[in-house]
Design a protein around this motif. Sequence first.
Motif, PDB file in Angstrom:
ATOM      1  N   ALA A 106       0.736  -1.108   0.105  1.00  0.00           N
ATOM      2  CA  ALA A 106       0.095  -0.324  -0.275  1.00  0.00           C
ATOM      3  C   ALA A 106       0.907   1.740   0.165  1.00  0.00           C
ATOM      4  O   ALA A 106       1.854   0.604   0.451  1.00  0.00           O
ATOM      5  N   VAL A 107       0.843   2.313  -0.401  1.00  0.00           N
ATOM      6  CA  VAL A 107       0.628   3.836  -0.217  1.00  0.00           C
ATOM      7  C   VAL A 107      -0.162   4.512  -0.209  1.00  0.00           C
ATOM      8  O   VAL A 107      -1.108   4.131  -0.614  1.00  0.00           O
ATOM      9  N   SER A 108       0.171   5.431   0.907  1.00  0.00           N
ATOM     10  CA  SER A 108      -0.873   7.053   1.194  1.00  0.00           C
ATOM     11  C   SER A 108      -0.399   7.605   0.503  1.00  0.00           C
ATOM     12  O   SER A 108       0.546   8.247  -0.288  1.00  0.00           O
ATOM     13  N   ARG A 113       4.291   1.251   2.652  1.00  0.00           N
ATOM     14  CA  ARG A 113       5.053   1.444   2.506  1.00  0.00           C
ATOM     15  C   ARG A 113       6.030   3.090   1.981  1.00  0.00           C
ATOM     16  O   ARG A 113       7.141   3.349   2.001  1.00  0.00           O
ATOM     17  N   GLY A 114       4.343   3.686   2.069  1.00  0.00           N
ATOM     18  CA  GLY A 114       5.402   5.238   1.805  1.00  0.00           C
ATOM     19  C   GLY A 114       4.253   6.326   1.866  1.00  0.00           C
ATOM     20  O   GLY A 114       3.183   5.761   1.371  1.00  0.00           O
ATOM     21  N   VAL A 163       9.592   6.020   7.788  1.00  0.00           N
ATOM     22  CA  VAL A 163       8.948   5.325   6.321  1.00  0.00           C
ATOM     23  C   VAL A 163       9.143   6.251   4.915  1.00  0.00           C
ATOM     24  O   VAL A 163       9.234   7.732   4.962  1.00  0.00           O
ATOM     25  N   PRO A 164       9.743   6.272   3.622  1.00  0.00           N
ATOM     26  CA  PRO A 164       9.268   7.350   2.796  1.00  0.00           C
ATOM     27  C   PRO A 164       8.501   8.244   2.507  1.00  0.00           C
ATOM     28  O   PRO A 164       6.960   8.063   2.678  1.00  0.00           O
ATOM     29  N   VAL A 165       8.972   9.193   2.657  1.00  0.00           N
ATOM     30  CA  VAL A 165       7.327  10.227   2.034  1.00  0.00           C
ATOM     31  C   VAL A 165       8.479  11.237   0.410  1.00  0.00           C
ATOM     32  O   VAL A 165       9.080  11.413   0.227  1.00  0.00           O
TER      33      VAL A 165
END
Length: 407
Positions: A145-147, A255-256, A280-282
Amino acid sequence: MTGGGPAVVREREAFALLSRLVEVPSGAMVAMIERFGAADVADMLCRRTFPPGFEELEAATGPRLEEVCGRGDPFERAAADLRHVSRLGGRLAIPGDDEWPAWALHPLARRSEQAGGHSDEWRELRPFALWVVGAGRLDELFDRAVSMVGTRAPSAYGEHVARQFAGDLVAEDYVVVSGGAFGVDAAAHRGALAAGGVTVAVLACGVDRPYPTAHAQLFKAITSAGAVVSEYPPGTVPGKHRFLNRNRLVACATRGVVVVEAGLRSGTRNTATWASRRSVPVCAVPGPVTTATSVTCHALIREGMAELVTSAGDVLERVGAAGELALIPEAPARPTDGLTPAQLHVHEAFPVRGEMMVADLARRAALSDGAVRSALPILELRGLVAPVGAAWKLVRGEREGGAVTPE
């Protein structure tokens, strides 16, 4: 897993009861449940018995104990909540269930910089139960998932970007997670659904009263393959502190995080900060420097908190697993693709208008007459030039349109 014998049923009812007794996040509640089990913890709290080391729960649960435990059987109240959500097509997911997303929630148990300074202590921020409405399993939804987050009042550009990114991400089998709000959140959810993908909405209220109410149909569409998720029990109304607490799940369980557009005082900054502090990658999408809704994106990039992204491919490059390739955009083909250097020189020697003899072309291209004669038939086959008696001319439109003009 939602069934089981009496002990299993009582354990689930206990988790439902505890979700009413304490405002999340509560590290003390998570630790107490892991030590004693939810059923025993619920019994202890209703008897107002707090083991050594867990005294802080007395203050945290005090205002609600009388309301929940002082009027009839509290476990019956919990059972009623479970039945109510079940009628909506939902359930209460708890640790130990097959679908419990333990790995996705792991960042919320990591050491981090705390507000007001630095701390080497562990601050437990995992949820201890999640109310869910939807067909998707939580472990599968959050595994890939990606936000996507941003302002509630995006520009046309921001809304377009959110939809485009979401559609491209689900095309690569990612799940799009957002908060279900107006603006960027809704655009991300709708972009994922329009592309035939799966999306998850994390709410700051009960799953039986999704907010905003204008998104009732959107939430219904989300549940067909994805899920609407909340830490809060049925009937809970949204509140500012609940939105901020909700942000930590949106930020840290994927995942980010992609920040599409956000103003100077946007709550989106809170989500990005949660993600950054938990490793967490931004990612942030740049916008016009004159647009107020791009201020936070530019600030996150400038401060090194976020990486600049201009496509879903850039996002995948940042959040994908080792060896997973990003999307590679295809450059448009040009009529001159594949020509040799000599053939390109001859083509570029032509004026936009007018005809030229071989000797003149050779002089302008700095090639021999023989090299020019060899190149001209190839250019004619490509439709780039045409003979006019003993001379040659450029086919109109090829240079003027910019398709083959040297950059």
